[in-house]
Design a protein around this motif. Sequence first.
Motif, PDB file in Angstrom:
ATOM      1  N   LEU A   2       0.789  -1.232   0.000  1.00  0.00           N
ATOM      2  CA  LEU A   2       0.000   0.000   0.000  1.00  0.00           C
ATOM      3  C   LEU A   2       0.823   1.284   0.000  1.00  0.00           C
ATOM      4  CD1 LEU A   2      -3.115   0.145  -0.094  1.00  0.00           C
ATOM      5  CD2 LEU A   2      -2.292  -2.079   0.620  1.00  0.00           C
ATOM      6  N   PRO A   3       1.882   1.390   0.792  1.00  0.00           N
ATOM      7  CA  PRO A   3       2.557   2.701   0.839  1.00  0.00           C
ATOM      8  C   PRO A   3       3.061   3.205  -0.507  1.00  0.00           C
ATOM      9  CG  PRO A   3       3.261   1.324   2.672  1.00  0.00           C
ATOM     10  CD  PRO A   3       2.449   0.447   1.777  1.00  0.00           C
ATOM     11  N   ASP A   4       3.576   2.314  -1.376  1.00  0.00           N
ATOM     12  CA  ASP A   4       4.157   2.796  -2.626  1.00  0.00           C
ATOM     13  C   ASP A   4       3.569   2.141  -3.872  1.00  0.00           C
ATOM     14  OD1 ASP A   4       5.157   0.268  -2.360  1.00  0.00           O
ATOM     15  OD2 ASP A   4       7.276   0.828  -2.499  1.00  0.00           O
ATOM     16  N   GLY A   5       2.592   1.241  -3.720  1.00  0.00           N
ATOM     17  CA  GLY A   5       1.968   0.615  -4.873  1.00  0.00           C
ATOM     18  C   GLY A   5       2.809  -0.461  -5.531  1.00  0.00           C
ATOM     19  N   ALA A   6       3.921  -0.863  -4.913  1.00  0.00           N
ATOM     20  CA  ALA A   6       4.725  -1.940  -5.481  1.00  0.00           C
ATOM     21  C   ALA A   6       3.910  -3.232  -5.475  1.00  0.00           C
ATOM     22  CB  ALA A   6       6.007  -2.118  -4.676  1.00  0.00           C
ATOM     23  N   TYR A   7       4.077  -4.058  -6.511  1.00  0.00           N
ATOM     24  CA  TYR A   7       3.255  -5.251  -6.613  1.00  0.00           C
ATOM     25  C   TYR A   7       4.077  -6.488  -6.949  1.00  0.00           C
ATOM     26  CZ  TYR A   7       3.575  -5.183 -11.720  1.00  0.00           C
ATOM     27  OH  TYR A   7       4.038  -5.237 -13.004  1.00  0.00           O
ATOM     28  N   TYR A   8       3.491  -7.640  -6.618  1.00  0.00           N
ATOM     29  CA  TYR A   8       4.086  -8.941  -6.933  1.00  0.00           C
ATOM     30  C   TYR A   8       3.014  -9.797  -7.589  1.00  0.00           C
ATOM     31  CZ  TYR A   8       6.173 -13.573  -6.297  1.00  0.00           C
ATOM     32  OH  TYR A   8       6.676 -14.835  -6.501  1.00  0.00           O
ATOM     33  N   LEU A   9       3.283 -10.260  -8.782  1.00  0.00           N
ATOM     34  CA  LEU A   9       2.321 -11.082  -9.513  1.00  0.00           C
ATOM     35  C   LEU A   9       2.464 -12.530  -9.069  1.00  0.00           C
ATOM     36  CD1 LEU A   9       0.147 -10.859 -11.716  1.00  0.00           C
ATOM     37  CD2 LEU A   9       1.903 -11.479 -13.380  1.00  0.00           C
ATOM     38  N   LEU A  10       1.407 -13.095  -8.548  1.00  0.00           N
ATOM     39  CA  LEU A  10       1.429 -14.464  -8.043  1.00  0.00           C
ATOM     40  C   LEU A  10       1.398 -15.458  -9.198  1.00  0.00           C
ATOM     41  CD1 LEU A  10      -1.040 -13.956  -5.099  1.00  0.00           C
ATOM     42  CD2 LEU A  10       1.385 -14.487  -4.897  1.00  0.00           C
ATOM     43  N   PRO A  11       1.712 -16.731  -8.933  1.00  0.00           N
ATOM     44  CA  PRO A  11       1.649 -17.739  -9.999  1.00  0.00           C
ATOM     45  C   PRO A  11       0.292 -17.716 -10.684  1.00  0.00           C
ATOM     46  CG  PRO A  11       2.632 -18.674  -8.023  1.00  0.00           C
ATOM     47  CD  PRO A  11       2.139 -17.321  -7.642  1.00  0.00           C
ATOM     48  N   PRO A  12       0.258 -17.993 -11.988  1.00  0.00           N
ATOM     49  CA  PRO A  12      -1.019 -17.942 -12.720  1.00  0.00           C
ATOM     50  C   PRO A  12      -2.069 -18.847 -12.097  1.00  0.00           C
ATOM     51  CG  PRO A  12       0.835 -18.190 -14.226  1.00  0.00           C
ATOM     52  CD  PRO A  12       1.389 -18.371 -12.847  1.00  0.00           C
ATOM     53  N   LEU A  13      -3.276 -18.353 -12.064  1.00  0.00           N
ATOM     54  CA  LEU A  13      -4.386 -19.172 -11.594  1.00  0.00           C
ATOM     55  C   LEU A  13      -4.691 -20.241 -12.627  1.00  0.00           C
ATOM     56  CD1 LEU A  13      -6.658 -16.263 -10.386  1.00  0.00           C
ATOM     57  CD2 LEU A  13      -5.593 -17.941  -8.901  1.00  0.00           C
ATOM     58  N   PRO A  14      -4.827 -21.497 -12.221  1.00  0.00           N
ATOM     59  CA  PRO A  14      -5.167 -22.546 -13.194  1.00  0.00           C
ATOM     60  C   PRO A  14      -6.469 -22.220 -13.919  1.00  0.00           C
ATOM     61  CG  PRO A  14      -4.518 -23.503 -11.097  1.00  0.00           C
ATOM     62  CD  PRO A  14      -4.648 -22.027 -10.868  1.00  0.00           C
ATOM     63  N   ARG A  15      -6.559 -22.629 -15.156  1.00  0.00           N
ATOM     64  CA  ARG A  15      -7.752 -22.336 -15.955  1.00  0.00           C
ATOM     65  C   ARG A  15      -9.007 -22.887 -15.304  1.00  0.00           C
ATOM     66  NH1 ARG A  15      -6.999 -20.867 -21.309  1.00  0.00           N
ATOM     67  NH2 ARG A  15      -8.877 -21.938 -21.954  1.00  0.00           N
TER      68      ARG A  15
END
Length: 391
Positions: free
Chosen positions: A370-383
């Motif tokens: 939240l403080p700086d908007g940095a993000y981490y993309l999690l492993p793809p959700l299975p179809r």
Amino acid sequence: PTLGSEELSGVLLVNTLKAVYRLDMRNSAKPQWELFMNESVKSSRISPDGRYLAYNLPESGIYIMDMATGESRILLKHHESLSVSCISWSPDGSRISYQANENYVLDLSGRRQLVDRPRPSQLYTVRGKPGVTADVHGEFGCLTWAGASTLLYQRFLGPWPRSTNLTCFGDSCWGTIDADTTTVATLTADGVRLRNLPQRWFVEKASPNAVLLRDKEKGGLQYLVQSSDLQTVGGKSPTLLAFCETSKCREAYFSPDGTRVAFLVESSGYETSIVLVDVAATESQTPIPLGIRYISDFAWSPGGREIILRQNHLISVLDLQTRIERRILAGSTSLLMWGTAWSRDAKYLAVLAVSKAGAPERAALCIVRLPDGAYYLLPPLPRRIFRKFMQ
């Protein structure tokens, strides 16, 4: 900016219409999604402190699982034909309510307490079907906690009408008579005390401090009553929230401490605002204008200082003290922000994004600092997970 995976540690659950999937980020550099439960669960099944998940296995009983360790223990054994629903935690996390034909309360030692039984059903003769009868039930609602020892539910008391509408499939017919009262159940050392409110209400939301009620005849979120006033016959009548009469109150949530309730309000001119109401002094109302735009949903931060606003393709944070709104994550016209969840320390936000109808099928889940908007993309959700969202 991006987050490193080493900063994140915790367990994330994704709820679909038919199952729950789990991602454990504590002990693996490359965590993978796993099927956790073959049923959908409501947030009320997670204890207020976030420590336990309560769930029912039809073939064995009611369990609670420690969210940190993943270990489960059984609270109540039952036979496999018993249908259990409406599992919900008390505000202090010491008990669980559920419905299994009757309404019950269960403490964490496994001791069960009966709250109330529905009235026996009534047989009706079906017109135009000689010899066919219908088994008609009176509505008997789920328990809603309105304090550590106070619960609300709706039920039909009667008298039974002379005739009623039925649903038939071949020679099989059935029906339900709408509830005609809202009942307050107070748990005491000597048992359960029941009292019927003088008016029929729908319980919209409840907290340890207050309850939002909707008049059965008028609709809309309209009334607020303090939980303590439900326990005495001479208590105050629910307070009419006039701004819900003149505008559209689309959604409302209690603050984490239960002292305030926030309404998402839309006027006839499409002006949107958040209206904060003090539950102890309902005349204390603070509107926060948001302009002409569509807010699909919102959520309080764990500390109650901020509110997350979710638009179709935008997530923003509204500071309730300064009234400054800050954008933290944007999608696109085809990628919609579907759901959000705060971390317990309010430093991170999990955001689920899905594609609009007609766009290429995809789903993405990321953790935002939240403080700086940095993000981490999690492993793809299975179809298969995404398909369950869309069923």
